[in-house]
Design a protein around this motif. Structure first.
Motif: not given
Length: 410
Positions: A1-11, A67-83
């Motif tokens: 499973m993929s995990a997300i992490s920072p790619e650079l210094d925020p500055s 965890e960085a690769d935890t799965r979440f129910r996104i409910y209505s964040m499905t709508k923009p994908i349908t749009s």
């Protein structure tokens, strides 16, 4: 499973690390009070992940952390994908925004409008004009949701089996046939009302593409974007990584397990709806937001034309109105200064909203208090995940904006 992490210094992208740290500290207090079980937030600028913070638990009772690769129910964040899927069909000439809905789902040609009476004995009148595709995409079709309790038509949805989920045993075609038999809450195009319009839009996509909605998602959106962990149900390792769904206890306000609702994500039984139902990860939805920020393209794969994305993410409510003036009280994003585009809320007046943000910022949230937004002016995208139903229980979204924009220092 993929995990997300920072790619650079925020500055490197004009963000202050110490100020970003306020995000984690703020929502850690939510976890300590057990108002939310856990959280994951992602801030990206100029296409680079600058800050990722997580805290608390994906399963409170068993002590399993977010965890960085935890799965979440996104409910209505499905709508923009349908749009986005619908606008792919638009770009290919399969639909037009002014097409009547009955062209694709004939049953809606007979739908009437509630004019009085009760949910048991409604008085109805004919529609003055047909529901059109753009009505579905802007939530101005006159449809509603059964979980709202402010109109007799809401009660009629509940009686027909539509509350948090689709009626058991009905596919999307069957859902739409049943919905078409229920009166509209208002005449099409006359007010904004959050609704099952995007579910109906998903059925239009099925009709014109001759694919099930989930198949079309994989073929034209999720697959090309590499969103391999976004689906309508999970099993095996995916189920182990799925966060538990919680609701606030009526007496203490503490997050309380809501397995009776959350377990739907573990089963194939529910119909793939256009308005809700997807499960995703921060890494996956991050790719969707980056495609939007990059005007429809990511890593050499173009999902939509640049001008289509720009058109979708402008305010489409009549007369430039915001949702507060053109809609019905619902809370959440329906606040002064926020309009609605083709599948997204759109900030039109930051001063009226009374929170730091940018004009032209767009996004949406989900019923379990998840949220995303894209700010083209600042080249900024933000994701927030937790699993507390319903959204709006706490002012998480407004607070997150305050914390994120305070960290922009260039």
């Amino acid at each position: 499973m993929s995990a997300i992490s920072p790619e650079l210094d925020p500055s490197d992208v004009g963000l202050d690390q110490a100020r970003l740290g306020s995000i984690g500290r703020h929502f850690d207090r939510y976890v300590e009070d057990r108002r939310i079980p856990g959280f994951l937030a992602v801030v990206t600028r100029r296409g680079k992940v600058a800050y990722v913070v997580r805290g608390g638990f994906r399963d409170l009772e068993n002590g399993a952390p977010v965890e960085a690769d935890t799965r979440f129910r996104i409910y209505s964040m499905t709508k923009p994908i349908t749009s986005v899927a619908a606008m792919i069909c638009y770009e290919e000439g399969l639909i037009a925004l002014d097409d009547p809905l009955s062209k694709f789902i004939p049953e809606f040609g007979e739908t009437r409008v509630f004019a009085g009476g009760s949910s048991i004995r409604p008085v109805t009148v004919p529609v003055l004009g047909p529901i059109k595709i753009w009505h579905l995409m802007t939530h101005t079709a006159g449809l509603t949701y059964g979980w709202m309790f402010n109109h007799p038509v809401d009660a009629m949805y509940r009686s027909a089996g539509f509350e948090w989920e689709a009626p058991h045993g009905l596919d999307l075609a069957g859902c739409c046939s049943r919905l078409a038999q229920i009166p509209l809450r208002c005449q099409p195009g006359t007010e904004w009302n959050y609704s099952m319009a995007t579910d109906v839009l998903g059925r239009v996509v099925e009709v014109v593409t001759e694919r099930s909605l989930d198949e079309f998602f994989v073929e034209r959106v999720l697959g090309p974007l590499g969103m391999k962990e976004t689906s309508y149900y999970v099993e095996g390792e995916g189920a182990e990584k799925l966060a538990v769904l919680y609701m606030p206890d009526l007496f203490t306000g503490r997050a309380t397990r809501a397995a009776h609702v959350g377990d739907a994500a573990l089963s194939r039984e529910s119909a793939p709806l256009g308005g809700s139902g997807l499960v995703s990860t921060a890494a996956d939805y991050h790719r969707f937001t980056q495609m939007l920020l990059r005007h429809g393209e990511l890593d050499g794969v173009r999902i939509l034309g640049a001008r289509t994305v720009a058109y979708m993410t402008r305010n489409h409510l009549p007369g430039g109105a915001d949702m507060a003036r053109f809609g019905n009280p619902m809370g959440g994003e329906q606040e002064p200064g926020i309009g609605f585009g083709l599948g997204f809320s759109v900030v039109i007046d930051p001063a009226a909203l009374r929170v730091t943000c940018s004009a032209g910022e767009y996004g949406w949230g989900g019923a379990a208090s998840t949220e995303f937004w894209v700010d083209p002016a600042e080249e900024l995208t933000v994701l927030f995940f937790t699993q507390l139903l319903p959204s709006g229980t706490y002012p998480i979204r407004r607070e997150l904006k305050q914390l994120v924009y305070s960290a922009i220092v260039d």
